[in-house]
Scaffold this motif. Sequence first.
Motif, PDB file in Angstrom:
ATOM      1  N   LEU A   1       0.860  -1.184   0.000  1.00 52.13           N
ATOM      2  CA  LEU A   1       0.000   0.000   0.000  1.00 52.13           C
ATOM      3  C   LEU A   1       0.897   1.235   0.000  1.00 52.13           C
ATOM      4  N   VAL A   2       0.660   2.150  -0.944  1.00 49.70           N
ATOM      5  CA  VAL A   2       1.574   3.274  -1.184  1.00 49.70           C
ATOM      6  C   VAL A   2       0.777   4.570  -1.209  1.00 49.70           C
ATOM      7  N   ASN A   3       1.372   5.664  -0.668  1.00 54.32           N
ATOM      8  CA  ASN A   3       0.706   6.966  -0.742  1.00 54.32           C
ATOM      9  C   ASN A   3       1.118   7.705  -2.008  1.00 54.32           C
ATOM     10  N   LYS A   4       0.657   8.937  -2.126  1.00 55.12           N
ATOM     11  CA  LYS A   4       0.889   9.679  -3.367  1.00 55.12           C
ATOM     12  C   LYS A   4       2.372   9.985  -3.605  1.00 55.12           C
ATOM     13  N   ASP A   5       3.167   9.983  -2.524  1.00 55.01           N
ATOM     14  CA  ASP A   5       4.602  10.261  -2.652  1.00 55.01           C
ATOM     15  C   ASP A   5       5.400   8.996  -2.937  1.00 55.01           C
ATOM     16  N   GLY A   6       4.726   7.853  -3.035  1.00 53.68           N
ATOM     17  CA  GLY A   6       5.419   6.600  -3.317  1.00 53.68           C
ATOM     18  C   GLY A   6       5.936   5.895  -2.084  1.00 53.68           C
ATOM     19  N   ILE A   7       5.611   6.402  -0.891  1.00 52.08           N
ATOM     20  CA  ILE A   7       6.093   5.785   0.347  1.00 52.08           C
ATOM     21  C   ILE A   7       5.240   4.551   0.663  1.00 52.08           C
ATOM     22  N   ILE A   8       5.907   3.445   0.965  1.00 52.75           N
ATOM     23  CA  ILE A   8       5.220   2.204   1.288  1.00 52.75           C
ATOM     24  C   ILE A   8       4.754   2.252   2.745  1.00 52.75           C
ATOM     25  N   GLY A   9       3.438   2.022   2.951  1.00 49.31           N
ATOM     26  CA  GLY A   9       2.892   2.038   4.302  1.00 49.31           C
ATOM     27  C   GLY A   9       2.656   0.650   4.862  1.00 49.31           C
ATOM     28  N   ARG A  10       2.326  -0.298   4.018  1.00 48.75           N
ATOM     29  CA  ARG A  10       2.024  -1.662   4.491  1.00 48.75           C
ATOM     30  C   ARG A  10       2.441  -2.658   3.414  1.00 48.75           C
ATOM     31  N   VAL A  11       2.952  -3.822   3.867  1.00 49.87           N
ATOM     32  CA  VAL A  11       3.350  -4.900   2.959  1.00 49.87           C
ATOM     33  C   VAL A  11       2.645  -6.178   3.393  1.00 49.87           C
ATOM     34  N   TRP A  12       1.928  -6.795   2.466  1.00 50.85           N
ATOM     35  CA  TRP A  12       1.364  -8.126   2.689  1.00 50.85           C
ATOM     36  C   TRP A  12       2.210  -9.120   1.885  1.00 50.85           C
ATOM     37  N   GLY A  13       2.669 -10.162   2.545  1.00 54.32           N
ATOM     38  CA  GLY A  13       3.488 -11.138   1.841  1.00 54.32           C
ATOM     39  C   GLY A  13       4.961 -10.960   2.168  1.00 54.32           C
ATOM     40  N   SER A  14       5.793 -11.199   1.180  1.00 60.07           N
ATOM     41  CA  SER A  14       7.236 -11.199   1.393  1.00 60.07           C
ATOM     42  C   SER A  14       7.762  -9.780   1.621  1.00 60.07           C
ATOM     43  N   VAL A  15       8.535  -9.608   2.699  1.00 55.95           N
ATOM     44  CA  VAL A  15       9.155  -8.325   3.021  1.00 55.95           C
ATOM     45  C   VAL A  15      10.661  -8.464   2.814  1.00 55.95           C
TER      46      VAL A  15
ATOM     47  N   ALA B   1       2.497  -4.624 -10.820  1.00 56.89           N
ATOM     48  CA  ALA B   1       1.157  -4.277 -11.295  1.00 56.89           C
ATOM     49  C   ALA B   1       0.573  -3.278 -10.296  1.00 56.89           C
ATOM     50  N   LYS B   2      -0.166  -2.296 -10.799  1.00 55.59           N
ATOM     51  CA  LYS B   2      -0.585  -1.188  -9.954  1.00 55.59           C
ATOM     52  C   LYS B   2      -2.063  -0.888 -10.154  1.00 55.59           C
ATOM     53  N   LYS B   3      -2.750  -0.526  -9.029  1.00 62.19           N
ATOM     54  CA  LYS B   3      -4.137  -0.062  -9.097  1.00 62.19           C
ATOM     55  C   LYS B   3      -4.307   1.128  -8.162  1.00 62.19           C
ATOM     56  N   GLU B   4      -5.113   2.065  -8.619  1.00 64.51           N
ATOM     57  CA  GLU B   4      -5.382   3.260  -7.824  1.00 64.51           C
ATOM     58  C   GLU B   4      -6.583   3.005  -6.909  1.00 64.51           C
ATOM     59  N   ILE B   5      -6.413   3.240  -5.600  1.00 64.34           N
ATOM     60  CA  ILE B   5      -7.505   3.047  -4.640  1.00 64.34           C
ATOM     61  C   ILE B   5      -8.273   4.354  -4.430  1.00 64.34           C
ATOM     62  N   VAL B   6      -7.549   5.416  -4.071  1.00 62.52           N
ATOM     63  CA  VAL B   6      -8.128   6.755  -3.950  1.00 62.52           C
ATOM     64  C   VAL B   6      -7.372   7.635  -4.939  1.00 62.52           C
ATOM     65  N   PRO B   7      -8.056   8.207  -5.908  1.00 61.99           N
ATOM     66  CA  PRO B   7      -7.373   8.979  -6.945  1.00 61.99           C
ATOM     67  C   PRO B   7      -6.426  10.025  -6.361  1.00 61.99           C
ATOM     68  N   GLY B   8      -5.148   9.910  -6.781  1.00 57.51           N
ATOM     69  CA  GLY B   8      -4.152  10.882  -6.375  1.00 57.51           C
ATOM     70  C   GLY B   8      -3.705  10.767  -4.933  1.00 57.51           C
ATOM     71  N   GLN B   9      -4.141   9.692  -4.194  1.00 55.53           N
ATOM     72  CA  GLN B   9      -3.804   9.585  -2.775  1.00 55.53           C
ATOM     73  C   GLN B   9      -3.229   8.225  -2.394  1.00 55.53           C
ATOM     74  N   LEU B  10      -3.935   7.145  -2.724  1.00 57.19           N
ATOM     75  CA  LEU B  10      -3.500   5.816  -2.310  1.00 57.19           C
ATOM     76  C   LEU B  10      -3.460   4.871  -3.499  1.00 57.19           C
ATOM     77  N   TYR B  11      -2.449   3.972  -3.502  1.00 55.93           N
ATOM     78  CA  TYR B  11      -2.298   2.991  -4.575  1.00 55.93           C
ATOM     79  C   TYR B  11      -1.913   1.651  -3.968  1.00 55.93           C
ATOM     80  N   ILE B  12      -2.235   0.581  -4.690  1.00 61.24           N
ATOM     81  CA  ILE B  12      -1.812  -0.762  -4.298  1.00 61.24           C
ATOM     82  C   ILE B  12      -1.012  -1.376  -5.435  1.00 61.24           C
TER      83      ILE B  12
END
Length: 564
Positions: A202-216, A237-248
């Motif tokens: 889970l990544v914010n708009k600045d590209g900072i990773i907030g949470r990792v599911w799976g291999s770290v 592979a990337k998907k936008e969760i909240v436009p311009g705010q959160l991505y997975i």
Amino acid sequence: MKKKSFINDIFRLLIILTVLLFTILGIFLFSSYKILENEIKDSSESFLAIYSNEAYNSINEMDGLLKNITSRNVDLAKIKSSNSNERILASISLYNYMQELLQGKENVDLLVIYDANYDICLDAIKSGFNFNKKNSLRKFTGDVVKTKEINSFEWNFLEKDNETYLYKMLLSDSRAIAIYVSINNFLADHAAEGNGNHSIVLVNKDGIIGRVWGSVTGEISPGQNINGISSDNYYQAKKEIVPGQLYIYSIAKKSSILKQTNIGMIIVAAAVCLTMLFMVYVLKFTKKEIALPMQHIVNDIERIKNGEYETRISGNFRRREFQMLQEVTNQMVDEIVNLKIQSYEKKIELQDMELKSIKLQIRPHFFLNALTTISSLSSQGKFEDINTYINSLSKNIRYMFRAGLRTVTVKEEINHVKNYFEMQELKYPGSVFYLIDLPKELEEWKIPQMIIHTFIENEFKHAVSLDNTLTILIKVSKQTYQNEDMLLIEIEDDGKGYPKEVIDYMNNNKKPDDTGNRVGLWSMKRMMEIMYEKEGLIKIENLNPFGCLNKIYVPRKTKNKFIE
């Protein structure tokens, strides 16, 4: 003409099969890399779809909580009031409302409302949330109102007390409304799920990773920037969760393809050898243990199909599956035979209930009471009332003669009940006040004929007198009961209520004597059970300090009824 040997044919086929297997093995070695590469990409998209959908739903749910709080405009305005009483009452109202919103929301840790005008800070926390962490987040919310150092209406990550939170804050003037969830609790149900070689981040708009599911790994860990992950070593592979705010993102190592390819090659090579060794054995085994027993079962089933219901699957099978199939099939045949017998018995019972239903409706005392009423009106010279009474009586009798195990619309039954009230008004003038609540959208719902009439007739027989005015309320609504939508008919009065024994046998399925009191109510209860094949559709109870309530649940479709 001499028949060909089946075994020789099998050996020739096995040689051909061996050549084909080696050919397939070569093709597999050539194409496995591309196949596994596509599988990893497809699985990345699948994992991404699952996590993004869950994240989207969770974010929407939390946005809904914030929206609900902002809709409390009156209370939010009053906490700014100069009147301390208004501020206190508004604060209590908002606090209680936040507690209600948080009930059942396991993915939300904290809701905060802060208003700087009178330094009011309200919160609602999830059970078990750390008290010190709560105070730290409350202070952060208050500080933001003063400094305006974050963007309002934006989802982002917050690092506090060695823990990362996903939060959103709504800022306006001197007020902040915020929601916080520990990043470890966000989509917590997926934390233990295996993602194979994939990492979901889970990544914010600045590209900072907030949470990792799976291999770290060193490159894929909370706090790292997603842009630092090399595309040469990973599929992304990337998907936008909240436009311009959160991505997975779904991330998988490219090197995992080689490991999977080597394992696949070993499995295929072993499979080729084992296939050749076991081919003959499998054929013999199949014939002895599967084909012959199955043919025996099919022959017996064919006999049962042709009407020989005394036939059962016989034989002593060695395999558990065939033994189970034999037992289950024989049990099903027994149940089918029993169901046929029960079907015939039910038809007989339906006919008996039909006769009893008619007898219950056309009672001699009903006509005697009608004649007595007409005679009394005649002696008083009330000839217009006699005409009215006879007209209502004729409608009542015509409706009663149609009664049985059949259905009519609620509207038709209510019209008949109104006619019955008019007829009884001449006998008990001013003794009954009734009110009927029937929504128009429910008027065409089908109910058993005479079901409401029977309860109203019971009221006149046991509760109505010339000395007191009885109030009767008939309310029709739609309710969920026994996991399906049903029509609920409630008949309430302010009379003396039911005797204890009547409540016992109506609510506990204890059949009364045929000569007992209120046998008509029991007949209606039994009729409902037969028509809908459900129990507990009629419930009665006494009310405090006086009166009674009858509840009749009517499913939309009948199981059994007479068709005229």
